[in-house]
Design a protein around this motif. Structure first.
Motif, short mmCIF file in Angstrom:
data_model
loop_
_atom_site.label_atom_id
_atom_site.label_comp_id
_atom_site.label_asym_id
_atom_site.label_seq_id
_atom_site.Cartn_x
_atom_site.Cartn_y
_atom_site.Cartn_z
N GLY A 179 34.82 45.33 30.92
CA GLY A 179 34.01 44.54 31.83
C GLY A 179 34.59 43.21 32.24
N LEU A 180 35.88 42.97 31.97
CA LEU A 180 36.51 41.73 32.40
C LEU A 180 36.75 41.75 33.91
N ILE A 181 37.08 42.92 34.44
CA ILE A 181 37.21 43.10 35.89
C ILE A 181 36.35 44.29 36.30
N THR A 182 36.05 44.36 37.60
CA THR A 182 35.20 45.45 38.09
C THR A 182 36.04 46.69 38.40
N SER A 183 35.38 47.81 38.63
CA SER A 183 36.09 49.05 38.99
C SER A 183 36.77 48.89 40.35
N GLU A 184 36.14 48.12 41.24
CA GLU A 184 36.76 47.88 42.55
C GLU A 184 38.04 47.04 42.39
N GLN A 185 38.00 46.05 41.52
CA GLN A 185 39.19 45.24 41.28
C GLN A 185 40.30 46.09 40.66
N LEU A 186 39.93 47.00 39.77
CA LEU A 186 40.92 47.90 39.18
C LEU A 186 41.54 48.79 40.25
N HIS A 187 40.70 49.30 41.16
CA HIS A 187 41.20 50.16 42.24
C HIS A 187 42.21 49.40 43.09
N ASN A 188 41.90 48.14 43.42
CA ASN A 188 42.83 47.32 44.20
C ASN A 188 44.12 47.06 43.42
N ALA A 189 43.96 46.79 42.12
CA ALA A 189 45.13 46.47 41.29
C ALA A 189 46.10 47.64 41.21
N LEU A 190 45.57 48.87 41.24
CA LEU A 190 46.42 50.06 41.12
C LEU A 190 46.84 50.61 42.48
N TYR A 191 46.55 49.90 43.55
CA TYR A 191 46.88 50.37 44.90
C TYR A 191 48.39 50.51 45.05
N ASP A 192 48.82 51.60 45.70
CA ASP A 192 50.25 51.90 45.79
C ASP A 192 51.04 50.82 46.52
N ASP A 193 50.46 50.24 47.56
CA ASP A 193 51.17 49.24 48.37
C ASP A 193 50.38 47.94 48.38
N PRO A 194 50.61 47.03 47.40
CA PRO A 194 49.86 45.78 47.32
C PRO A 194 50.00 44.89 48.56
N SER A 195 51.08 45.08 49.32
CA SER A 195 51.29 44.25 50.52
C SER A 195 50.20 44.50 51.57
N MET A 196 49.49 45.63 51.46
CA MET A 196 48.43 45.95 52.41
C MET A 196 47.10 45.26 52.05
N LEU A 197 47.06 44.59 50.89
CA LEU A 197 45.82 43.97 50.44
C LEU A 197 45.77 42.49 50.82
N ASP A 198 44.57 41.97 50.96
CA ASP A 198 44.36 40.54 51.22
C ASP A 198 44.15 39.85 49.88
N PRO A 199 45.11 39.04 49.42
CA PRO A 199 45.00 38.43 48.08
C PRO A 199 43.84 37.45 47.95
N VAL A 200 43.27 36.99 49.07
CA VAL A 200 42.13 36.09 49.02
C VAL A 200 40.85 36.86 48.71
N LYS A 201 40.70 38.05 49.28
CA LYS A 201 39.47 38.82 49.14
C LYS A 201 39.59 39.97 48.16
N GLN A 202 40.81 40.42 47.90
CA GLN A 202 41.00 41.59 47.04
C GLN A 202 41.86 41.24 45.82
N PHE A 203 41.77 42.09 44.81
CA PHE A 203 42.43 41.83 43.53
C PHE A 203 43.87 42.34 43.57
N VAL A 204 44.82 41.40 43.71
CA VAL A 204 46.24 41.73 43.68
C VAL A 204 46.78 41.31 42.33
#
Length: 577
Positions: free
Chosen positions: A153-178
């Motif tokens: 419970g330190l991070i949410t399932s959504e944050q885990l999904h973002n963290a394991l995303y294949d291409d982190p460059s496609m994520l917004d580091p301000v709104k999503q968990f990189v």
């Protein structure tokens, strides 16, 4: 006629071996009383990986900061516990920012959950192989901590999904968990609060944070957690700012972990012991010629003796064909004397503290002073700004200041309120003498163990007229202060005891001795000195620890003159009547 038995060659050989083994057993049996005398049941050992640890924590960029570098103790202690590691080639990389996944990894290592993260990493590797994908060890290692953080419970399932995303460059580091983005201070506070299972309360949290200028920048959901780590002195902010959205450097993270050491000890099953090394004995190893055992005998503050056994055998394996046992070195990591080193840097009279694990192995020893240490001779030549007592709030290693509350100043046998504000900053240095119930400690230990303790402080004026503390005497919260006025009847310098007839006081390096605005050494007290003594009970035997001794001798001629004047005034008053 006696019959002579004839042995075959192999029978003869067997008897030779039997005789040799019997001789060895008798030799060891005869040595047992010696070892029984030298090694008590209250003993601990070094570790087989101590030499590798020492090699891995030789950080040239830490040493380059000098011996007074504020982060030195935190970095070396956390590295010796394998919680935080270097970047290779002798570099710690002090200013590098901590990423989100690195912060989570450090927190989990601190609470002893690295093995669970490794198991999660192994499952990730297995799943990747079964699906035909490839993942390197470093990536699986990082993802193992992330999976564990989501489960706890330190991070949410959504944050885990973002963290394991294949291409982190496609994520917004301000709104999503990189996971490779810098971790914010408020994130680390939340994760530490949850991992340490601290109880969060939103309303209490808001009250704790009221004094910080930038409290409104904290995300509302994180207010209870950042308040908890502030309350527990794990994070303290700077100049009234918490900087919740800013990142944190590796050196700062080491200090945060050091501040949480009392929690780390509990979660990792470590105990801390301290004392003075009273002997260093070397015993030849009966099983391996040319190798020795070192026994350190340490007397703790309560007078009990414990021992640390160090095996000085060669770290190289012995060939079985040589007919000798395979042996390994069991050494200890030694901190506090320059670069991290082994036990060869320890000597009789060293004051130490050490951390010991569940297997009775010493993880590291830290030298905090020397038994024969005496305060600098030039202290007495400096003007004393005052003797104070206060409650410790926190030590700020960045600004080299001790922040205290409820400040009081000593004078004429009593305490007078001196704090104009709720909190007062007291300048200190890394070489300031710091004691806790007459035991020498390091100033970096204050945040770890001694916040909310009471402290007596000797302040001096430097040549530039700025004040700083030269001696801190920290008391246990349960210690009861007593103030007594009397005359020194006798002094036992060898036992460090002064006798005021009615009471006997123990004097030590932590005692603050004052006369006419000058600090004195212990040996400058004299018989018939009239003194105020501020003390606490040292033992059940009726001994008191003298924390402050103020000499207030009065000239006898002045007393006689005052007495004659009083008599004259009384006579005049009687005549008028």
């Amino acid at each position: 006629m006696h019959t002579v038995k004839r042995y075959k060659r192999n029978d003869y050989s067997k008897n030779i071996w039997f005789g040799a083994i019997l001789a060895l057993i008798l030799f060891i049996f005869n040595l047992m009383p010696v070892y029984a005398q030298e090694i008590s049941q209250n003993s601990y050992t070094g570790t087989e990986d101590a030499r590798a640890t020492i090699k891995n924590i030789q950080f040239y960029d830490v040493e380059a900061q000098g011996k007074n570098y504020w982060g030195r103790d935190a970095i070396y202690e956390m590295a010796a516990l394998s919680i935080i590691k270097g970047r290779g080639e002798g570099r710690f990389d002090l200013k590098a920012p901590i990423t989100k996944v690195q912060a989570l990894a450090l927190i989990y290592r601190a609470i002893g959950k690295e093995s669970q993260a490794s198991q999660a990493a192994n499952m990730i590797e297995l799943e990747s192989q079964q699906s035909g994908q490839s993942i390197n060890d470093a990536e699986a290692w990082a993802n193992g901590y992330l999976v564990l953080a989501a489960e706890d419970g330190l991070i949410t399932s959504e944050q885990l999904h973002n963290a394991l995303y294949d291409d982190p460059s496609m994520l917004d580091p301000v709104k999503q968990f990189v996971k490779t983005a810098p971790a914010q201070r408020q994130e680390i506070a939340e994760w530490m609060g949850k991992a340490l299972k601290l109880t969060a309360d939103y309303d209490v949290g808001k009250a704790v944070l009221d004094s910080y200028i930038d409290k409104d920048r904290i995300e509302s959901s994180r207010i209870p957690y950042i308040a908890l780590v502030v309350k527990e002195k794990l994070m303290t902010g700077h100049d009234g700012y918490l900087n919740p959205t800013q990142g944190i450097s590796r050196e700062e993270m080491a200090q945060v972990l050091k501040n949480a050491q009392r929690f780390i000890l509990k979660y990792q099953g470590l105990i801390e012991r301290s004392g003075v090394i009273i002997s260093v004995k070397e015993i030849p190893d009966p099983l391996l010629e040319g190798n020795n055992k070192i026994i350190l005998a340490i007397e703790d503050p309560e007078g009990s003796i414990y021992e640390i056994l160090i095996d000085k055998n060669s770290p190289n394996n012995i060939e079985p064909s040589q007919g000798q046992f395979e042996r390994f070195t069991k050494e200890i990591v030694t901190l506090g004397k320059g670069n991290p080193s082994d036990s060869s840097n320890l000597k009789e009279g060293d004051k130490i503290s050490c951390l010991i694990d569940k297997n009775r192995q010493v993880r590291f020893v830290k030298v905090v002073g020397a038994q024969a240490e005496v305060r600098k001779d030039d202290v007495g030549s400096l003007t004393v700004a005052g003797i104070y007592k206060a409650s410790i709030y926190v030590y700020d290693p960045y600004k080299h200041k001790l922040i205290v509350k409820d400040l009081k100043k000593w004078g004429q046998g009593k305490w007078i309120d001196a704090g104009k504000q709720q909190y007062t900053e007291i300048p200190v240095e890394d070489d300031t003498g710091v004691y806790r119930d007459i035991q020498k400690i390091t100033i970096g230990d204050i945040n770890t163990y001694y916040t909310d303790h009471e402290v007596y402080m000797a302040m001096i004026l430097q040549p530039n007229h700025n004040e700083k503390a030269v001696l801190l005497n920290i008391q246990k919260p349960e210690n009861i202060e007593q103030i007594y006025e009397g005359t020194v009847y006798s002094i036992d310098q060898d036992a460090s005891v002064i006798d005021l007839k009615e009471r006997v006081y123990r004097v030590s390096e932590s005692s603050i001795i004052l006369e006419n605005g000058k600090m004195l050494g212990n040996r400058e007290l004299a018989n018939d000195d009239k003194v105020y003594v501020v003390s606490t009970i040292l033992s059940d035997l009726g001994e008191f620890a003298a924390n402050i001794i103020e000499i207030h001798n009065t000239n006898e001629d002045t007393l006689t003159e005052k007495k004659e004047n009083d008599q004259s005034n009384n006579q005049e008053q009687e005549n008028k009547e």
